[in-house]
Design an enzyme around this catalytic site. Structure first.
Site, short mmCIF file in Angstrom:
data_model
loop_
_atom_site.label_atom_id
_atom_site.label_comp_id
_atom_site.label_asym_id
_atom_site.label_seq_id
_atom_site.Cartn_x
_atom_site.Cartn_y
_atom_site.Cartn_z
N CYS A 49 0.94 -1.13 0.08
CA CYS A 49 0.02 0.10 -0.12
C CYS A 49 0.58 1.17 0.26
CB CYS A 49 -1.05 0.01 1.08
SG CYS A 49 -2.11 -1.31 0.98
N CYS A 98 0.60 2.39 6.42
CA CYS A 98 1.10 1.24 7.01
C CYS A 98 0.83 0.44 5.40
CB CYS A 98 0.18 0.76 7.72
SG CYS A 98 -1.37 0.62 7.56
#
Length: 441
Positions: A135, A425
């Site tokens: 991500c 994250c």
């Protein structure tokens, strides 16, 4: 990578989501728009060319399986590149390099950066490559661009990210793949018939993209539920935070603040001009939803998850990475939490983001897990994700990082701030943080 950005990055208030342009410019060089920065210390290095974010655009973020359903990833990336060129007026030959991030790769266009660049009309002499880091893939694309410029290899680089969730790769089972490969090598009819006869019904079952982290076998939703439970984040708190995200995103959209979004004519369909996942609801409606992962006692639902993840869950293993990354990036830049005017954190799940905020406010967590004497401190909510976040705008994996940076840049311009902080994250227990400084008058 984040530290390298901190020591040399200068930011105009515009950057990118699916395409961002980086260029080396002296401090006296003006950019398209400038923020009214506060009088604080600057991260710029006097007498050298500092790296700035010049401008950026993105195609609207749409729920998977909707208007973009018949496209391919490079179609969206190409549109963003063309939109960036149109907005900046920069000639294509002024771009030295293009780097894109992606997570779920289309096998036909594995180097999507190259295919998008050629489709957008860039020269075949302009190099382009694709990176992947879950991500934070476009965060890595941006830091790669900065590294190329800082090393003196390039003067202008386009960085971005693209994700296409409407047509993910679905493979035959491994046994079926081995049989098919063996068929290609079989030299006699008998050998081929023998291989065909070995096929069993179970071999025909498709192999879907993994819904669990490879190294831990844990899904993202289970990880978010576990994290929320560990930090005592209630279902009510998660729903309230998710509703806040949608309400703020709706307000920002209606006020015309999401100006990085460009209109995109989908072939055979209408022009798309705005994100379609923003869905303000009510606490009562959200409370009716059942747990999505840990049943029946989990607290993560479709309503308090980012919508692309809730419909297409592929990556896992969330953790407290923003909590770890934030103090590191602040200490590296010589700043404190109070110096930051704008915060943009990735909202994969409401439980995940709220667990991080609680960890940042915990002396015990800082002492036990971070080797710090005191807590990091949580960002004030009046500065935090005030134009919505991934929960409401959506989370096309590799495009989110650039969207975060774009939003910080726009907010610095709008609010007259000087410093913005991005944190996110990613799968595998990885994280990213970046400080962005508004370009001075």
């Amino acid at each position: 990578m984040a530290s390298m950005l901190l020591t040399s990055l200068r930011s105009s208030p515009l950057t990118s989501v699916q395409a961002a342009q980086f260029a080396a410019r002296s401090l006296s060089t003006s950019v398209h728009l400038q923020a009214q920065a506060k009088s604080k210390k600057t991260l710029a290095t006097p007498g050298v060319k500092n790296i700035v974010l010049v401008d950026g655009v993105r195609t609207p973020f749409l729920q998977s399986g909707t208007i973009y359903a018949n496209l391919m990833p490079h179609d969206l990336a190409r549109a963003a590149l063309q939109g960036l060129l149109n907005r900046t007026g920069l000639p294509k030959d002024a771009v030295d390099y293009i780097v894109y991030g992606t997570v779920i790769q289309e096998v036909k266009t594995s180097n999507v950066a190259r295919e998008a660049a050629l489709g957008a009309g860039f020269s075949d002499k302009t190099p382009a490559h694709t990176v992947t880091m879950a991500c934070i893939s476009s965060n890595q694309a941006m830091t790669t661009a900065v590294g190329l410029i800082a090393a003196g290899q390039c003067d202008a680089v386009v960085a971005g990210g693209v994700e296409f969730m409407s047509d993910v790769p679905i493979r035959h089972s491994r046994k079926m793949r081995k049989t098919m490969l063996s068929l290609n090598k079989a030299k006699t009819l008998g050998a081929r018939l023998s291989l065909l006869g070995s096929i069993r019904l179970a071999h025909l079952a498709p192999e879907l993209p993994a819904v669990a982290e490879f190294s831990t076998a844990e899904t993202m939703g289970h990880s978010a539920d576990r994290l929320a439970a560990a930090f005592g984040v209630s279902r009510l708190e998660q729903d309230e935070f998710a509703l806040r995200s949608h309400m703020l995103a709706k307000k920002a959209q209606d006020s015309g603040l999401l100006s990085d979004v460009i209109s995109f004519k989908v072939p055979g369909k209408d022009i798309v001009s705005k994100d379609n996942g923003i869905r303000p609801s009510t606490m009562e409606q959200m409370a009716k939803l059942k747990p999505a992962f840990i049943k029946p006692h989990g607290t993560v639902t479709a309503a308090n998850s980012s919508f692309l993840v809730s419909s297409s869950e592929f990556l896992g293993y969330l953790s407290d990475l923003p909590t770890y990354a934030t103090p590191k990036v602040l200490e590296k830049s010589g700043l404190t939490l109070n110096d930051i005017d704008v915060f943009e954190f990735h909202e994969a799940f409401a439980g995940q983001i709220m667990a991080n905020l609680k960890a940042m406010e915990s002396d015990w967590f800082a002492q036990t897990y971070m080797g710090r004497k005191t807590k990091v401190g949580a960002p004030p909510m009046e500065k935090f994700n005030t134009w919505g976040g991934s929960l409401s705008l959506g989370h096309p994996f590799a495009a989110t990082g650039c969207r975060l940076v774009t939003t910080v840049a726009h907010r610095l311009q709008k609010e007259g701030g000087q410093y913005g902080l991005v944190a996110a994250c990613a799968a595998g227990g990885q994280g990213h943080a970046m400080v962005i400084e508004a370009y001075p008058q």
